[in-house]
Design a protein around this motif. Structure first.
Motif, PDB file in Angstrom:
ATOM      1  N   ARG A  74      22.688  10.108  60.280  1.00  0.00           N
ATOM      2  CA  ARG A  74      22.504  11.250  59.360  1.00  0.00           C
ATOM      3  C   ARG A  74      23.520  12.350  59.660  1.00  0.00           C
ATOM      4  O   ARG A  74      24.007  13.016  58.756  1.00  0.00           O
ATOM      5  N   GLN A 129      26.376  17.698  43.610  1.00  0.00           N
ATOM      6  CA  GLN A 129      25.066  18.367  43.446  1.00  0.00           C
ATOM      7  C   GLN A 129      25.270  19.869  43.234  1.00  0.00           C
ATOM      8  O   GLN A 129      24.609  20.498  42.398  1.00  0.00           O
ATOM      9  N   ARG A 184      16.760  17.917  69.832  1.00  0.00           N
ATOM     10  CA  ARG A 184      15.655  18.515  69.063  1.00  0.00           C
ATOM     11  C   ARG A 184      14.825  17.475  68.331  1.00  0.00           C
ATOM     12  O   ARG A 184      13.607  17.551  68.270  1.00  0.00           O
ATOM     13  N   MET A 185      15.517  16.519  67.728  1.00  0.00           N
ATOM     14  CA  MET A 185      14.810  15.566  66.855  1.00  0.00           C
ATOM     15  C   MET A 185      13.818  14.713  67.639  1.00  0.00           C
ATOM     16  O   MET A 185      12.811  14.276  67.095  1.00  0.00           O
ATOM     17  N   TYR A 242       9.871  23.588  71.847  1.00  0.00           N
ATOM     18  CA  TYR A 242      10.404  24.840  71.306  1.00  0.00           C
ATOM     19  C   TYR A 242       9.492  25.532  70.303  1.00  0.00           C
ATOM     20  O   TYR A 242       9.637  26.719  70.045  1.00  0.00           O
ATOM     21  N   LYS A 256      16.341  24.172  59.181  1.00  0.00           N
ATOM     22  CA  LYS A 256      16.158  24.632  57.796  1.00  0.00           C
ATOM     23  C   LYS A 256      14.682  24.665  57.407  1.00  0.00           C
ATOM     24  O   LYS A 256      14.187  25.647  56.874  1.00  0.00           O
ATOM     25  N   GLY A 257      13.989  23.566  57.665  1.00  0.00           N
ATOM     26  CA  GLY A 257      12.569  23.482  57.282  1.00  0.00           C
ATOM     27  C   GLY A 257      11.727  24.512  58.022  1.00  0.00           C
ATOM     28  O   GLY A 257      10.821  25.121  57.441  1.00  0.00           O
ATOM     29  N   THR A 258      12.037  24.726  59.301  1.00  0.00           N
ATOM     30  CA  THR A 258      11.295  25.697  60.115  1.00  0.00           C
ATOM     31  C   THR A 258      11.450  27.094  59.532  1.00  0.00           C
ATOM     32  O   THR A 258      10.476  27.817  59.336  1.00  0.00           O
ATOM     33  N   MET A 269      16.616   6.376  52.814  1.00  0.00           N
ATOM     34  CA  MET A 269      16.289   7.417  53.795  1.00  0.00           C
ATOM     35  C   MET A 269      16.120   6.823  55.196  1.00  0.00           C
ATOM     36  O   MET A 269      16.586   7.396  56.181  1.00  0.00           O
ATOM     37  N   ARG A 272      23.521  18.851  48.684  1.00  0.00           N
ATOM     38  CA  ARG A 272      23.968  18.151  49.880  1.00  0.00           C
ATOM     39  C   ARG A 272      25.293  17.449  49.647  1.00  0.00           C
ATOM     40  O   ARG A 272      25.809  16.808  50.554  1.00  0.00           O
ATOM     41  N   GLN A 327      20.997   7.418  54.960  1.00  0.00           N
ATOM     42  CA  GLN A 327      21.980   7.672  53.897  1.00  0.00           C
ATOM     43  C   GLN A 327      21.411   8.661  52.880  1.00  0.00           C
ATOM     44  O   GLN A 327      20.237   9.020  52.955  1.00  0.00           O
ATOM     45  N   VAL A 363       6.667  22.127  60.246  1.00  0.00           N
ATOM     46  CA  VAL A 363       7.442  21.467  61.287  1.00  0.00           C
ATOM     47  C   VAL A 363       7.155  22.085  62.648  1.00  0.00           C
ATOM     48  O   VAL A 363       7.077  23.307  62.773  1.00  0.00           O
ATOM     49  N   GLY A 401      13.832  16.671  50.659  1.00  0.00           N
ATOM     50  CA  GLY A 401      13.325  15.672  51.610  1.00  0.00           C
ATOM     51  C   GLY A 401      11.813  15.527  51.480  1.00  0.00           C
ATOM     52  O   GLY A 401      11.281  14.402  51.421  1.00  0.00           O
ATOM     53  N   PRO A 422      21.051  17.914  59.608  1.00  0.00           N
ATOM     54  CA  PRO A 422      19.656  17.524  59.848  1.00  0.00           C
ATOM     55  C   PRO A 422      19.214  18.098  61.189  1.00  0.00           C
ATOM     56  O   PRO A 422      19.957  18.008  62.169  1.00  0.00           O
ATOM     57  N   ARG A 474       8.597  11.630  62.178  1.00  0.00           N
ATOM     58  CA  ARG A 474       9.242  11.147  60.961  1.00  0.00           C
ATOM     59  C   ARG A 474       9.982   9.836  61.201  1.00  0.00           C
ATOM     60  O   ARG A 474      10.589   9.643  62.249  1.00  0.00           O
TER      61      ARG A 474
HETATM   62  P1  AP5 Z   1      15.510  16.187  54.763  1.00  0.00           P
HETATM   63  O1  AP5 Z   1      14.060  16.061  54.863  1.00  0.00           O
HETATM   64  O2  AP5 Z   1      16.104  17.291  53.950  1.00  0.00           O
HETATM   65  O3  AP5 Z   1      16.087  16.189  56.223  1.00  0.00           O
HETATM   66  P2  AP5 Z   1      17.362  16.926  56.863  1.00  0.00           P
HETATM   67  O4  AP5 Z   1      18.245  17.791  56.078  1.00  0.00           O
HETATM   68  O5  AP5 Z   1      18.024  15.788  57.488  1.00  0.00           O
HETATM   69  O6  AP5 Z   1      16.748  18.011  57.667  1.00  0.00           O
HETATM   70  P3  AP5 Z   1      15.578  17.920  58.611  1.00  0.00           P
HETATM   71  O7  AP5 Z   1      14.291  18.105  57.870  1.00  0.00           O
HETATM   72  O8  AP5 Z   1      15.710  16.671  59.435  1.00  0.00           O
HETATM   73  O9  AP5 Z   1      15.907  19.132  59.588  1.00  0.00           O
HETATM   74  P4  AP5 Z   1      15.756  20.699  59.392  1.00  0.00           P
HETATM   75  O10 AP5 Z   1      17.087  21.356  59.321  1.00  0.00           O
HETATM   76  O11 AP5 Z   1      14.769  21.034  58.317  1.00  0.00           O
HETATM   77  O12 AP5 Z   1      15.181  21.045  60.843  1.00  0.00           O
HETATM   78  P5  AP5 Z   1      13.697  21.390  61.285  1.00  0.00           P
HETATM   79  O13 AP5 Z   1      13.342  22.767  60.843  1.00  0.00           O
HETATM   80  O14 AP5 Z   1      12.763  20.273  60.950  1.00  0.00           O
HETATM   81  O15 AP5 Z   1      16.137  14.832  54.195  1.00  0.00           O
HETATM   82  C1  AP5 Z   1      15.720  13.563  54.640  1.00  0.00           C
HETATM   83  C2  AP5 Z   1      16.440  12.484  53.839  1.00  0.00           C
HETATM   84  O16 AP5 Z   1      16.116  12.619  52.427  1.00  0.00           O
HETATM   85  C3  AP5 Z   1      17.966  12.523  53.876  1.00  0.00           C
HETATM   86  O17 AP5 Z   1      18.485  11.862  55.017  1.00  0.00           O
HETATM   87  C4  AP5 Z   1      18.321  11.826  52.565  1.00  0.00           C
HETATM   88  O18 AP5 Z   1      18.202  10.438  52.655  1.00  0.00           O
HETATM   89  C5  AP5 Z   1      17.246  12.322  51.613  1.00  0.00           C
HETATM   90  N1  AP5 Z   1      17.639  13.544  50.896  1.00  0.00           N
HETATM   91  C6  AP5 Z   1      17.040  14.780  50.993  1.00  0.00           C
HETATM   92  N2  AP5 Z   1      17.670  15.673  50.223  1.00  0.00           N
HETATM   93  C7  AP5 Z   1      18.696  15.001  49.626  1.00  0.00           C
HETATM   94  C8  AP5 Z   1      19.735  15.402  48.729  1.00  0.00           C
HETATM   95  N3  AP5 Z   1      19.861  16.672  48.288  1.00  0.00           N
HETATM   96  N4  AP5 Z   1      20.631  14.454  48.332  1.00  0.00           N
HETATM   97  C9  AP5 Z   1      20.530  13.184  48.751  1.00  0.00           C
HETATM   98  N5  AP5 Z   1      19.589  12.736  49.610  1.00  0.00           N
HETATM   99  C10 AP5 Z   1      18.669  13.642  50.038  1.00  0.00           C
HETATM  100  O19 AP5 Z   1      13.934  21.451  62.883  1.00  0.00           O
HETATM  101  C11 AP5 Z   1      14.175  20.280  63.630  1.00  0.00           C
HETATM  102  C12 AP5 Z   1      13.401  20.354  64.962  1.00  0.00           C
HETATM  103  O20 AP5 Z   1      13.932  21.419  65.751  1.00  0.00           O
HETATM  104  C13 AP5 Z   1      11.906  20.680  64.776  1.00  0.00           C
HETATM  105  O21 AP5 Z   1      11.175  19.990  65.756  1.00  0.00           O
HETATM  106  C14 AP5 Z   1      11.819  22.198  65.013  1.00  0.00           C
HETATM  107  O22 AP5 Z   1      10.557  22.591  65.541  1.00  0.00           O
HETATM  108  C15 AP5 Z   1      12.933  22.415  66.031  1.00  0.00           C
HETATM  109  N6  AP5 Z   1      13.593  23.715  65.867  1.00  0.00           N
HETATM  110  C16 AP5 Z   1      13.865  24.370  64.698  1.00  0.00           C
HETATM  111  N7  AP5 Z   1      14.498  25.532  64.950  1.00  0.00           N
HETATM  112  C17 AP5 Z   1      14.659  25.593  66.306  1.00  0.00           C
HETATM  113  C18 AP5 Z   1      15.257  26.545  67.189  1.00  0.00           C
HETATM  114  N8  AP5 Z   1      15.836  27.662  66.711  1.00  0.00           N
HETATM  115  N9  AP5 Z   1      15.252  26.285  68.510  1.00  0.00           N
HETATM  116  C19 AP5 Z   1      14.675  25.141  68.996  1.00  0.00           C
HETATM  117  N10 AP5 Z   1      14.081  24.210  68.222  1.00  0.00           N
HETATM  118  C20 AP5 Z   1      14.082  24.433  66.886  1.00  0.00           C
END
Ligand code: AP5
Length: 214
Positions: free
Chosen positions: A167, A92, A119-120, A137, A13-15, A53, A88, A57, A132, A32, A9, A156
């Protein structure tokens, strides 16, 4: 082109999904985002998923596998798709394989846990699109507003530090084993696996992904 983004997390990934989607014209499938949309709409699935969520979990494999199967059968996925947050768990990944869905690229994002916790705390999201941002950053053009729609950005519900740490524990226990799973798939010639240093700047990670996918 069928791509899986694999990483903890907050690994980015989302970015990067946003970037890949625009650059290569394939839809992003974020489990997500799909679950958050169901919560917002108050569907039975959303009601079930919310508590899980908020606790950091994972939602049950059956629910998620059904959601993804239904989504990838839609017309816009015919030329490929980008899976963000799926698979995940090993079951799956197995379900996808058993359904005959091959993956061309597995892109693993490596970021240490402490960096993720930092970051979070600065993450802001646009709920309508899943775009996102980060206060430092990756800031929006106008503070607190989405670049495209101008709508309010939000924090979030699962970004509180204690939930982020839960997580991360779930990630190490249930999702990280997929790294070896996909390395073995790559060794067998069934996919390509690349590990990307996710601690680089957003732009540097995007450049590396462009080189890999070109
Ligand atoms: P989900 O929404 O998928 O969340 P996650 O995997 O926990 O990932 P995030 O969205 O939190 O992070 P990300 O990697 O996308 O990072 P981001 O780009 O936002 O899942 C949420 C929940 O849903 C789970 O906990 C679970 O309960 C459920 N769920 C979802 N899919 C499931 C599945 N397959 N099975 C079961 N349950 C499931 O970046 C984070 C931050 O860092 C941002 O602010 C961004 O601007 C910053 N950032 C990004 N890249 C950089 C960089 N290179 N340098 C500096 N900052 C950066």
């Amino acid at each position: 082109m069928r791509i899986v983004l694999l990483g903890a997390p907050g690994a980015g990934k989302g970015t990067q999904a946003q970037f890949i989607m625009e650059k290569f014209g394939i839809p992003q499938i974020s489990t997500g985002d799909m679950l958050r949309a169901a919560i917002k709409a108050g569907t039975p699935l959303g009601l079930k998923a919310k508590e899980v969520m908020d606790n950091g979990q994972l939602v049950s494999d059956d629910i998620i596998i059904g959601l993804v199967k239904e989504r990838i059968s839609q017309d816009d996925c015919a030329k490929g798709f980008l899976l963000d947050g799926f698979p995940r768990t090993i079951p799956q990944a197995d379900a996808m394989k058993e359904a005959g869905v091959n993956v061309d690229f597995v892109l693993e994002f490596a970021v240490p846990d402490e960096e993720i916790v930092k970051r979070m705390s600065g993450r802001r999201v646009h709920p309508g699109s899943g775009r996102v941002y980060h206060l430092v950053y990756n800031p929006p053009k106008v503070e607190g507003k989405d670049d495209v729609t101008g709508e309010e950005l939000v924090i979030r519900a699962d970004d509180e530090e204690s939930t982020v740490r839960k997580r991360l524990a779930v990630y190490h226990e249930q999702t990280a084993p997929l790294i070896d799973y996909y390395k073995q798939e790559a060794d067998a010639g069934r996919t390509k696996h690349y590990k990307v240093d996710g601690t680089q700047s957003v732009e540097a990670v995007s450049r590396e992904l462009t080189d890999i996918l070109a």
